[in-house]
Scaffold this motif. Structure first.
Motif, PDB file in Angstrom:
ATOM      1  N   PRO A 164      22.998   2.621  48.548  1.00 60.98           N
ATOM      2  CA  PRO A 164      23.503   3.317  47.371  1.00 60.98           C
ATOM      3  C   PRO A 164      23.301   4.826  47.474  1.00 60.98           C
ATOM      4  O   PRO A 164      23.915   5.589  46.744  1.00 60.98           O
ATOM      5  CB  PRO A 164      22.655   2.728  46.231  1.00 60.98           C
ATOM      6  CG  PRO A 164      21.414   2.219  46.892  1.00 60.98           C
ATOM      7  CD  PRO A 164      21.873   1.733  48.231  1.00 60.98           C
ATOM      8  N   GLU A 165      22.424   5.272  48.384  1.00 59.62           N
ATOM      9  CA  GLU A 165      22.189   6.701  48.580  1.00 59.62           C
ATOM     10  C   GLU A 165      23.011   7.242  49.741  1.00 59.62           C
ATOM     11  O   GLU A 165      22.723   8.311  50.265  1.00 59.62           O
ATOM     12  CB  GLU A 165      20.688   6.930  48.855  1.00 59.62           C
ATOM     13  CG  GLU A 165      19.761   6.401  47.775  1.00 59.62           C
ATOM     14  CD  GLU A 165      19.871   7.199  46.491  1.00 59.62           C
ATOM     15  OE1 GLU A 165      20.451   8.305  46.531  1.00 59.62           O
ATOM     16  OE2 GLU A 165      19.404   6.728  45.456  1.00 59.62           O
ATOM     17  N   SER A 166      24.023   6.497  50.169  1.00 57.55           N
ATOM     18  CA  SER A 166      24.721   6.821  51.415  1.00 57.55           C
ATOM     19  C   SER A 166      25.423   8.170  51.400  1.00 57.55           C
ATOM     20  O   SER A 166      25.720   8.710  52.448  1.00 57.55           O
ATOM     21  CB  SER A 166      25.734   5.726  51.734  1.00 57.55           C
ATOM     22  OG  SER A 166      26.702   5.646  50.707  1.00 57.55           O
ATOM     23  N   ASN A 167      25.703   8.722  50.237  1.00 55.46           N
ATOM     24  CA  ASN A 167      26.424   9.981  50.184  1.00 55.46           C
ATOM     25  C   ASN A 167      25.519  11.195  50.051  1.00 55.46           C
ATOM     26  O   ASN A 167      25.961  12.263  49.631  1.00 55.46           O
ATOM     27  CB  ASN A 167      27.443   9.960  49.042  1.00 55.46           C
ATOM     28  CG  ASN A 167      28.745   9.314  49.490  1.00 55.46           C
ATOM     29  OD1 ASN A 167      28.917   9.010  50.664  1.00 55.46           O
ATOM     30  ND2 ASN A 167      29.651   9.108  48.556  1.00 55.46           N
ATOM     31  N   ARG A 168      24.238  11.034  50.368  1.00 57.22           N
ATOM     32  CA  ARG A 168      23.306  12.165  50.368  1.00 57.22           C
ATOM     33  C   ARG A 168      22.819  12.381  51.799  1.00 57.22           C
ATOM     34  O   ARG A 168      22.034  11.591  52.318  1.00 57.22           O
ATOM     35  CB  ARG A 168      22.131  11.892  49.420  1.00 57.22           C
ATOM     36  CG  ARG A 168      22.561  11.732  47.969  1.00 57.22           C
ATOM     37  CD  ARG A 168      21.408  11.305  47.084  1.00 57.22           C
ATOM     38  NE  ARG A 168      20.391  12.346  46.980  1.00 57.22           N
ATOM     39  CZ  ARG A 168      19.099  12.166  47.246  1.00 57.22           C
ATOM     40  NH1 ARG A 168      18.672  10.982  47.661  1.00 57.22           N
ATOM     41  NH2 ARG A 168      18.239  13.141  47.098  1.00 57.22           N
ATOM     42  N   TRP A 169      23.293  13.454  52.413  1.00 55.73           N
ATOM     43  CA  TRP A 169      22.961  13.741  53.810  1.00 55.73           C
ATOM     44  C   TRP A 169      22.211  15.053  53.938  1.00 55.73           C
ATOM     45  O   TRP A 169      22.531  16.038  53.262  1.00 55.73           O
ATOM     46  CB  TRP A 169      24.240  13.805  54.654  1.00 55.73           C
ATOM     47  CG  TRP A 169      24.724  12.453  55.057  1.00 55.73           C
ATOM     48  CD1 TRP A 169      25.528  11.609  54.324  1.00 55.73           C
ATOM     49  CD2 TRP A 169      24.413  11.757  56.263  1.00 55.73           C
ATOM     50  NE1 TRP A 169      25.725  10.439  55.002  1.00 55.73           N
ATOM     51  CE2 TRP A 169      25.062  10.500  56.210  1.00 55.73           C
ATOM     52  CE3 TRP A 169      23.672  12.072  57.393  1.00 55.73           C
ATOM     53  CZ2 TRP A 169      24.975   9.574  57.235  1.00 55.73           C
ATOM     54  CZ3 TRP A 169      23.585  11.151  58.428  1.00 55.73           C
ATOM     55  CH2 TRP A 169      24.232   9.914  58.337  1.00 55.73           C
ATOM     56  N   PHE A 170      21.200  15.052  54.798  1.00 52.69           N
ATOM     57  CA  PHE A 170      20.435  16.266  55.096  1.00 52.69           C
ATOM     58  C   PHE A 170      20.629  16.604  56.570  1.00 52.69           C
ATOM     59  O   PHE A 170      20.316  15.796  57.441  1.00 52.69           O
ATOM     60  CB  PHE A 170      18.944  16.059  54.810  1.00 52.69           C
ATOM     61  CG  PHE A 170      18.307  17.218  54.091  1.00 52.69           C
ATOM     62  CD1 PHE A 170      18.393  18.501  54.617  1.00 52.69           C
ATOM     63  CD2 PHE A 170      17.630  17.022  52.892  1.00 52.69           C
ATOM     64  CE1 PHE A 170      17.821  19.574  53.953  1.00 52.69           C
ATOM     65  CE2 PHE A 170      17.055  18.092  52.218  1.00 52.69           C
ATOM     66  CZ  PHE A 170      17.144  19.382  52.748  1.00 52.69           C
ATOM     67  N   LEU A 171      21.140  17.795  56.840  1.00 50.40           N
ATOM     68  CA  LEU A 171      21.364  18.270  58.204  1.00 50.40           C
ATOM     69  C   LEU A 171      20.330  19.341  58.524  1.00 50.40           C
ATOM     70  O   LEU A 171      20.234  20.351  57.821  1.00 50.40           O
ATOM     71  CB  LEU A 171      22.774  18.855  58.342  1.00 50.40           C
ATOM     72  CG  LEU A 171      23.113  19.499  59.688  1.00 50.40           C
ATOM     73  CD1 LEU A 171      23.097  18.462  60.806  1.00 50.40           C
ATOM     74  CD2 LEU A 171      24.465  20.204  59.613  1.00 50.40           C
ATOM     75  N   PHE A 172      19.541  19.124  59.583  1.00 52.50           N
ATOM     76  CA  PHE A 172      18.501  20.073  59.956  1.00 52.50           C
ATOM     77  C   PHE A 172      18.881  20.845  61.220  1.00 52.50           C
ATOM     78  O   PHE A 172      19.499  20.300  62.142  1.00 52.50           O
ATOM     79  CB  PHE A 172      17.170  19.350  60.184  1.00 52.50           C
ATOM     80  CG  PHE A 172      16.545  18.836  58.916  1.00 52.50           C
ATOM     81  CD1 PHE A 172      16.089  19.713  57.944  1.00 52.50           C
ATOM     82  CD2 PHE A 172      16.412  17.473  58.691  1.00 52.50           C
ATOM     83  CE1 PHE A 172      15.521  19.241  56.768  1.00 52.50           C
ATOM     84  CE2 PHE A 172      15.842  16.997  57.532  1.00 52.50           C
ATOM     85  CZ  PHE A 172      15.394  17.887  56.567  1.00 52.50           C
ATOM     86  N   VAL A 173      18.472  22.123  61.252  1.00 55.67           N
ATOM     87  CA  VAL A 173      18.683  22.990  62.406  1.00 55.67           C
ATOM     88  C   VAL A 173      17.342  23.633  62.746  1.00 55.67           C
ATOM     89  O   VAL A 173      16.732  24.293  61.903  1.00 55.67           O
ATOM     90  CB  VAL A 173      19.731  24.085  62.120  1.00 55.67           C
ATOM     91  CG1 VAL A 173      19.995  24.907  63.379  1.00 55.67           C
ATOM     92  CG2 VAL A 173      21.023  23.477  61.602  1.00 55.67           C
ATOM     93  N   SER A 174      16.880  23.452  63.974  1.00 57.18           N
ATOM     94  CA  SER A 174      15.542  23.888  64.356  1.00 57.18           C
ATOM     95  C   SER A 174      15.464  25.388  64.609  1.00 57.18           C
ATOM     96  O   SER A 174      16.461  26.115  64.527  1.00 57.18           O
ATOM     97  CB  SER A 174      15.094  23.145  65.614  1.00 57.18           C
ATOM     98  OG  SER A 174      15.743  23.700  66.744  1.00 57.18           O
ATOM     99  N   GLY A 175      14.256  25.828  64.973  1.00 58.76           N
ATOM    100  CA  GLY A 175      14.050  27.202  65.380  1.00 58.76           C
ATOM    101  C   GLY A 175      14.610  27.452  66.771  1.00 58.76           C
ATOM    102  O   GLY A 175      15.138  26.545  67.427  1.00 58.76           O
ATOM    103  N   LEU A 176      14.493  28.687  67.249  1.00 59.59           N
ATOM    104  CA  LEU A 176      15.094  29.115  68.502  1.00 59.59           C
ATOM    105  C   LEU A 176      14.667  28.230  69.671  1.00 59.59           C
ATOM    106  O   LEU A 176      13.477  28.076  69.956  1.00 59.59           O
ATOM    107  CB  LEU A 176      14.705  30.568  68.790  1.00 59.59           C
ATOM    108  CG  LEU A 176      15.332  31.211  70.018  1.00 59.59           C
ATOM    109  CD1 LEU A 176      16.840  31.368  69.826  1.00 59.59           C
ATOM    110  CD2 LEU A 176      14.691  32.576  70.297  1.00 59.59           C
ATOM    111  N   GLY A 177      15.652  27.647  70.351  1.00 57.06           N
ATOM    112  CA  GLY A 177      15.379  26.842  71.532  1.00 57.06           C
ATOM    113  C   GLY A 177      14.857  25.447  71.250  1.00 57.06           C
ATOM    114  O   GLY A 177      14.638  24.674  72.179  1.00 57.06           O
TER     115      GLY A 177
END
Length: 385
Positions: A93-106
């Protein structure tokens, strides 16, 4: 606005009050949780590939894991014993909540701080993905292009958000949030601003709804001055440069066998010997980043990529977390006035925390603030969180 539960949110252990000790300890001693990813490779118009790692299985326990094995199993599509990210996305039921992460340099999905946040978000019902910049997170480089804090990375993030919205989180009510650290924080702040001002953004498929950034070097020219200090130059700058050079070495055949073409389509030459002998991030940026993304020089690149000039354009709830003792992002980099003038931004500063640190001595006593206090009334600043 101010946090109503500031004092109970984070307190640094007394023995980590030195910011260098805190930063180095966190990078070396933080344990990765048990986590498995399913990898998706997205092709780009320049012949490159974007590696997106989707959390398929996790447990909230402090165990060291072999990330190479995790990525290999995830890429091979091994049965994890739990619903895959794709099947879970269609059934939850929570399928439409997405978290996209982007790390630090390298960095990338192999970093313990990224994995820890992935698990924290998954525990709260989010579907989670990690965008690995080209060559990072054990991802392949298939065209002679790396990444930057602005050009190229914005386009790669657009492709990733589009993939999440069109393939993983179908439906008009999908919420896509983005979180990033350091260089990733710069990318996300720039992205959040440009989606309001750049007509090339497809508002239906490439828009993010929420953002959180940590350790952001808002003013890159000013932040680079911190790297000139003896300790930072000999420890942080050298370590990050060696990390980036090693990634380039792993993919050197691509740079040797393919013509290098800038983001505007202009061919250019790379001095590979000079690139592999780089001893500072600035030298890598001069030989590769500037040429790849049509910047005349490093100073022009840093000036253009600085997100402080675009904060006024952000129109989505954006939480910004900074440690005032960050040895790589001095407090003078924080654009307090620009943040205060935009009601969509909420800045949290901690007295201690180092860079990508915030080590806790007693996790049970730590909690995320539930709301903000304005005057005499308390409310949820962002209901989606």
């Amino acid at each position: 606005s101010e946090l109503s539960s500031y004092d109970s949110w984070y307190r640094s252990p007394k023995w980590l009050r030195n910011p260098h000790v805190h930063t180095i300890f966190a990078s070396q001693a933080r344990k990765a949780p048990f986590i498995k990813f399913e990898r998706v490779l997205l092709n780009t118009s320049d012949g490159g590939r974007i590696a997106v790692d989707i959390v398929a299985d996790w447990e909230s326990r402090n165990e060291e894991v072999d990330i190479a094995e995790v990525l290999a199993k995830g890429e091979a599509g091994e049965d994890t014993g739990r619903p895959s990210a794709s099947s879970a996305a269609s059934n939850s039921p929570e399928s439409n909540r997405w978290f996209l992460f982007v790390s630090g340099l390298g960095g990338g999905s192999e970093d313990s701080y990224v994995q820890s946040m992935c698990v924290a978000a998954a525990r709260r019902g989010w579907k989670v993905a990690v965008l690995n910049m080209r060559g990072c997170g054990n991802s392949p480089i298939t065209s002679p292009r790396f990444f930057s804090a602005m050009r190229g990375s914005i386009e790669d993030m657009k492709e990733t958000v589009k993939y999440i919205r069109s393939t993983l989180a179908r439906g008009e009510k999908a919420i896509v949030s983005a979180g990033g650290w350091s260089n990733g924080a710069t990318i996300i702040n720039n992205y959040a601003a440009l989606q309001e001002t750049d007509a090339s953004f497809d508002q239906a498929t490439e828009r993010i709804d929420l953002a959180v950034t940590l350790c952001c070097p808002f003013d890159m020219p000013l932040a680079t001055e911190a790297f000139k200090r003896p300790f930072s130059r000999n420890v942080y700058d050298r370590a990050l440069t060696m990390k980036l050079v090693s990634k380039l070495k792993e993919n050197m055949d691509v740079f040797r066998e393919h013509e290098a073409v800038s983001i505007s389509g202009r061919p250019f030459d790379i001095d590979l010997e000079r690139l592999l002998k780089a001893r500072t991030i600035r030298e890598i940026d001069a030989e590769l980043t500037c040429k790849s993304f049509d910047y005349p020089d490093v100073d022009s690149y840093y000036a253009d990529a600085s997100c402080n000039q675009r904060l006024k354009d952000i129109r989505i709830p954006t939480l910004m977390i900074q440690a005032l003792d960050d040895p790589l992002v001095p407090e003078e980099c924080i654009p307090y006035d620009d943040i205060v003038q935009n009601e969509n931004l909420l800045l949290v500063t901690t007295r201690n925390g180092g860079h990508l640190g915030w080590v806790e001595s007693n996790r049970k006593n730590s909690k995320f603030p539930e709301g903000v206090q304005e005057g005499s009334s308390e409310k949820r600043w962002c209901p989606e969180w």
